[in-house]
Design a protein around this motif. Structure first.
Motif, PDB file in Angstrom:
ATOM      1  N   ARG A 165       0.968  -1.159  -0.097  1.00  0.00           N
ATOM      2  CA  ARG A 165       0.062   0.066   0.004  1.00  0.00           C
ATOM      3  C   ARG A 165       0.978   1.282  -0.152  1.00  0.00           C
ATOM      4  O   ARG A 165       0.367   2.254  -0.652  1.00  0.00           O
ATOM      5  CB  ARG A 165      -0.938  -0.152   1.129  1.00  0.00           C
ATOM      6  N   GLY A 166       1.970   1.183   0.570  1.00  0.00           N
ATOM      7  CA  GLY A 166       2.985   2.360   0.704  1.00  0.00           C
ATOM      8  C   GLY A 166       3.554   2.403  -0.697  1.00  0.00           C
ATOM      9  O   GLY A 166       3.871   3.566  -1.334  1.00  0.00           O
ATOM     10  N   LEU A 167       3.789   1.258  -1.422  1.00  0.00           N
ATOM     11  CA  LEU A 167       4.396   1.280  -2.571  1.00  0.00           C
ATOM     12  C   LEU A 167       3.441   1.772  -3.810  1.00  0.00           C
ATOM     13  O   LEU A 167       3.867   2.336  -4.813  1.00  0.00           O
ATOM     14  CB  LEU A 167       5.218  -0.129  -3.175  1.00  0.00           C
ATOM     15  N   ASP A 168       2.002   1.144  -3.565  1.00  0.00           N
ATOM     16  CA  ASP A 168       1.003   1.682  -4.582  1.00  0.00           C
ATOM     17  C   ASP A 168       1.665   1.249  -5.952  1.00  0.00           C
ATOM     18  O   ASP A 168       1.538   2.297  -7.038  1.00  0.00           O
ATOM     19  CB  ASP A 168       0.621   3.125  -4.572  1.00  0.00           C
ATOM     20  N   ALA A 169       1.858   0.168  -6.542  1.00  0.00           N
ATOM     21  CA  ALA A 169       2.308  -0.200  -7.628  1.00  0.00           C
ATOM     22  C   ALA A 169       1.572   0.202  -8.895  1.00  0.00           C
ATOM     23  O   ALA A 169       1.960   0.431  -9.690  1.00  0.00           O
ATOM     24  CB  ALA A 169       2.722  -1.690  -7.869  1.00  0.00           C
ATOM     25  N   ARG A 170       0.265   0.023  -8.780  1.00  0.00           N
ATOM     26  CA  ARG A 170      -0.710   0.337  -9.765  1.00  0.00           C
ATOM     27  C   ARG A 170      -0.698   1.735 -10.147  1.00  0.00           C
ATOM     28  O   ARG A 170      -1.484   2.084 -11.317  1.00  0.00           O
ATOM     29  CB  ARG A 170      -2.100  -0.158  -9.442  1.00  0.00           C
ATOM     30  N   SER A 171      -0.294   2.615  -9.348  1.00  0.00           N
ATOM     31  CA  SER A 171       0.013   4.010  -9.721  1.00  0.00           C
ATOM     32  C   SER A 171       1.243   4.278 -10.365  1.00  0.00           C
ATOM     33  O   SER A 171       1.557   5.423 -10.535  1.00  0.00           O
ATOM     34  CB  SER A 171      -0.578   4.908  -8.803  1.00  0.00           C
ATOM     35  N   LEU A 172       2.252   3.462 -10.411  1.00  0.00           N
ATOM     36  CA  LEU A 172       3.788   3.699 -10.929  1.00  0.00           C
ATOM     37  C   LEU A 172       3.666   3.743 -12.630  1.00  0.00           C
ATOM     38  O   LEU A 172       2.992   3.199 -13.285  1.00  0.00           O
ATOM     39  CB  LEU A 172       4.586   2.704 -10.619  1.00  0.00           C
ATOM     40  N   ASP A 173       4.157   4.985 -12.807  1.00  0.00           N
ATOM     41  CA  ASP A 173       4.308   5.239 -14.235  1.00  0.00           C
ATOM     42  C   ASP A 173       5.242   4.224 -14.969  1.00  0.00           C
ATOM     43  O   ASP A 173       5.947   3.380 -14.530  1.00  0.00           O
ATOM     44  CB  ASP A 173       4.869   6.618 -14.717  1.00  0.00           C
ATOM     45  N   PRO A 174       5.109   3.998 -16.223  1.00  0.00           N
ATOM     46  CA  PRO A 174       5.823   2.917 -16.935  1.00  0.00           C
ATOM     47  C   PRO A 174       7.274   2.952 -16.780  1.00  0.00           C
ATOM     48  O   PRO A 174       7.998   2.128 -16.639  1.00  0.00           O
ATOM     49  CB  PRO A 174       5.541   3.138 -18.553  1.00  0.00           C
ATOM     50  N   ASP A 175       7.936   3.930 -16.936  1.00  0.00           N
ATOM     51  CA  ASP A 175       9.501   4.361 -16.486  1.00  0.00           C
ATOM     52  C   ASP A 175       9.918   3.805 -15.313  1.00  0.00           C
ATOM     53  O   ASP A 175      10.827   3.114 -15.301  1.00  0.00           O
ATOM     54  CB  ASP A 175       9.868   5.738 -16.751  1.00  0.00           C
ATOM     55  N   LEU A 232       8.408   1.642 -13.279  1.00  0.00           N
ATOM     56  CA  LEU A 232       7.762   0.214 -13.273  1.00  0.00           C
ATOM     57  C   LEU A 232       9.214  -0.436 -13.972  1.00  0.00           C
ATOM     58  O   LEU A 232       9.687  -1.619 -13.651  1.00  0.00           O
ATOM     59  CB  LEU A 232       6.717  -0.069 -13.930  1.00  0.00           C
ATOM     60  N   ARG A 233       9.724  -0.054 -14.893  1.00  0.00           N
ATOM     61  CA  ARG A 233      10.786  -0.540 -15.721  1.00  0.00           C
ATOM     62  C   ARG A 233      12.248  -0.478 -14.848  1.00  0.00           C
ATOM     63  O   ARG A 233      12.899  -1.378 -14.794  1.00  0.00           O
ATOM     64  CB  ARG A 233      11.345  -0.062 -17.142  1.00  0.00           C
ATOM     65  N   TRP A 234      12.219   0.538 -14.165  1.00  0.00           N
ATOM     66  CA  TRP A 234      13.389   0.776 -13.241  1.00  0.00           C
ATOM     67  C   TRP A 234      13.185  -0.167 -12.196  1.00  0.00           C
ATOM     68  O   TRP A 234      14.204  -1.082 -11.798  1.00  0.00           O
ATOM     69  CB  TRP A 234      13.607   2.191 -12.605  1.00  0.00           C
ATOM     70  N   ALA A 235      11.939  -0.555 -11.529  1.00  0.00           N
ATOM     71  CA  ALA A 235      11.780  -1.165 -10.612  1.00  0.00           C
ATOM     72  C   ALA A 235      12.192  -2.515 -11.045  1.00  0.00           C
ATOM     73  O   ALA A 235      12.552  -3.604 -10.348  1.00  0.00           O
ATOM     74  CB  ALA A 235      10.362  -1.236  -9.920  1.00  0.00           C
ATOM     75  N   GLN A 236      11.882  -3.147 -12.346  1.00  0.00           N
ATOM     76  CA  GLN A 236      12.166  -4.706 -12.970  1.00  0.00           C
ATOM     77  C   GLN A 236      13.557  -4.790 -12.670  1.00  0.00           C
ATOM     78  O   GLN A 236      13.997  -6.027 -12.382  1.00  0.00           O
ATOM     79  CB  GLN A 236      11.511  -4.480 -14.280  1.00  0.00           C
ATOM     80  N   ASP A 237      14.369  -3.799 -12.984  1.00  0.00           N
ATOM     81  CA  ASP A 237      15.843  -3.864 -13.036  1.00  0.00           C
ATOM     82  C   ASP A 237      16.483  -3.741 -11.416  1.00  0.00           C
ATOM     83  O   ASP A 237      17.361  -4.397 -11.227  1.00  0.00           O
ATOM     84  CB  ASP A 237      16.417  -3.009 -13.792  1.00  0.00           C
ATOM     85  N   ARG A 238      15.908  -3.193 -10.571  1.00  0.00           N
ATOM     86  CA  ARG A 238      16.604  -2.678  -9.430  1.00  0.00           C
ATOM     87  C   ARG A 238      15.696  -3.096  -8.068  1.00  0.00           C
ATOM     88  O   ARG A 238      16.207  -2.531  -6.914  1.00  0.00           O
ATOM     89  CB  ARG A 238      16.662  -1.304  -9.365  1.00  0.00           C
ATOM     90  N   LEU A 239      14.598  -3.631  -8.215  1.00  0.00           N
ATOM     91  CA  LEU A 239      13.791  -4.024  -7.096  1.00  0.00           C
ATOM     92  C   LEU A 239      13.658  -5.565  -7.141  1.00  0.00           C
ATOM     93  O   LEU A 239      13.148  -6.028  -8.153  1.00  0.00           O
ATOM     94  CB  LEU A 239      12.280  -3.211  -7.036  1.00  0.00           C
ATOM     95  N   ARG A 240      13.664  -6.166  -5.687  1.00  0.00           N
ATOM     96  CA  ARG A 240      13.582  -7.704  -5.611  1.00  0.00           C
ATOM     97  C   ARG A 240      12.393  -7.881  -4.549  1.00  0.00           C
ATOM     98  O   ARG A 240      12.622  -7.074  -3.320  1.00  0.00           O
ATOM     99  CB  ARG A 240      14.812  -8.331  -5.732  1.00  0.00           C
TER     100      ARG A 240
END
Length: 262
Positions: free
Chosen positions: A88-98, A100-108
């Motif tokens: 809920r703090g991260l609120d992924a559904r409101s992340l913009d595409p850029d 989200l792409r950063w998160a795909q590379d840098r978030l685990r």
């Protein structure tokens, strides 16, 4: 900088259209663990997870339905499926595409069932905490099962991202799965303090949400250096230089700031 967070017990199985997913790297291990768990009785599951009869039945059915090759509508992007306080703090559904792409590379995401997940790894609904004492051929707990595999995967991902720093926004239960001797990375663990009756303490509910908000902050602002975390101010938190160290930056907020953020 690579960031890690914990998964969540609660799930949001709302479809996420238009998101391209990946196969989890430890998918075969997840299948193996699910097969082990599906053979447990309801009583075993209740004891293993400390859950009610209804939740034990739900998770028994999930393990029984767990497939090596799930149908597209039976799996969800990990970052969107988990739905606890951190998410809920991260609120992924409101992340913009850029972002989200950063998160795909840098978030685990650390996971008891899947070991380590990228945000867009397609996973099936489950509940299996990392601290569970699920007996397998590798030992009596999931820590025994995963051994140093999670740490080595994190180290490889950090090398691919060109960083030697891991931002630990996970719980102690989950981060314990990242064997420090195999990790070989500098670990930075933020601390979030709330003022309660004149004292500053860690309030679990608020800290979980703040860890998710920090993971979002890192993705949105493409944070590369721990020093740049000092600008984090979500939810009314502010960096406290006097209480902080290089590996444990402290963010605190007053009762008034918490009330304004509620």
């Amino acid at each position: 900088m690579l960031t890690v967070i914990s998964p969540a017990k609660s799930l949001n199985e709302t479809p996420v259209p238009g998101i391209e997913t990946n196969a989890p790297r430890f998918a075969a291990d997840a299948v193996r663990l699910a097969r082990t768990a599906r053979n447990l009785t309801l009583g075993d599951l209740k004891g293993l997870m400390g859950i009610s009869d209804s939740l034990a039945r739900l998770n028994r059915d999930r393990f029984r339905a767990f497939a090596a090759d799930p149908a597209p509508d039976a799996a969800y992007p990990a970052l969107f499926l988990f739905d606890g306080d951190t998410y809920r703090g991260l609120d992924a559904r409101s992340l913009d595409p850029d972002a989200l792409r950063w998160a795909q590379d840098r978030l685990r995401i650390l996971s008891g069932l899947y070991g380590l997940l990228r945000p867009l790894d397609a996973i099936q609904p489950y509940r299996l905490e990392m601290g569970s004492r699920l007996r397998t051929r590798r030992g009596g707990s999931l820590y025994d099962y995963w051994g140093d595999a999670v740490a080595k995967a994190l180290r490889a991902d950090a090398a691919e991202a060109g960083t030697d720093t891991l931002l630990n926004c996970a719980s102690q239960e989950y981060f314990r799965a990242a064997d420090r001797s195999a990790l070989g990375l500098r670990v930075v663990t933020p601390v979030f303090l709330d003022e309660v009756r004149g004292r500053r303490i860690v309030v679990s509910f608020h800290a979980k949400r703040a860890r998710g908000a920090m993971a979002r902050f890192v993705a949105e602002h493409r944070i590369e250096r721990p020093a740049d975390l000092r600008d984090f101010d979500a939810g009314g938190y502010a960096f406290d230089p006097d209480e902080s160290t290089e590996t444990a930056p402290v963010f605190a907020r007053s009762a008034e700031a918490a009330a304004r953020a509620a």
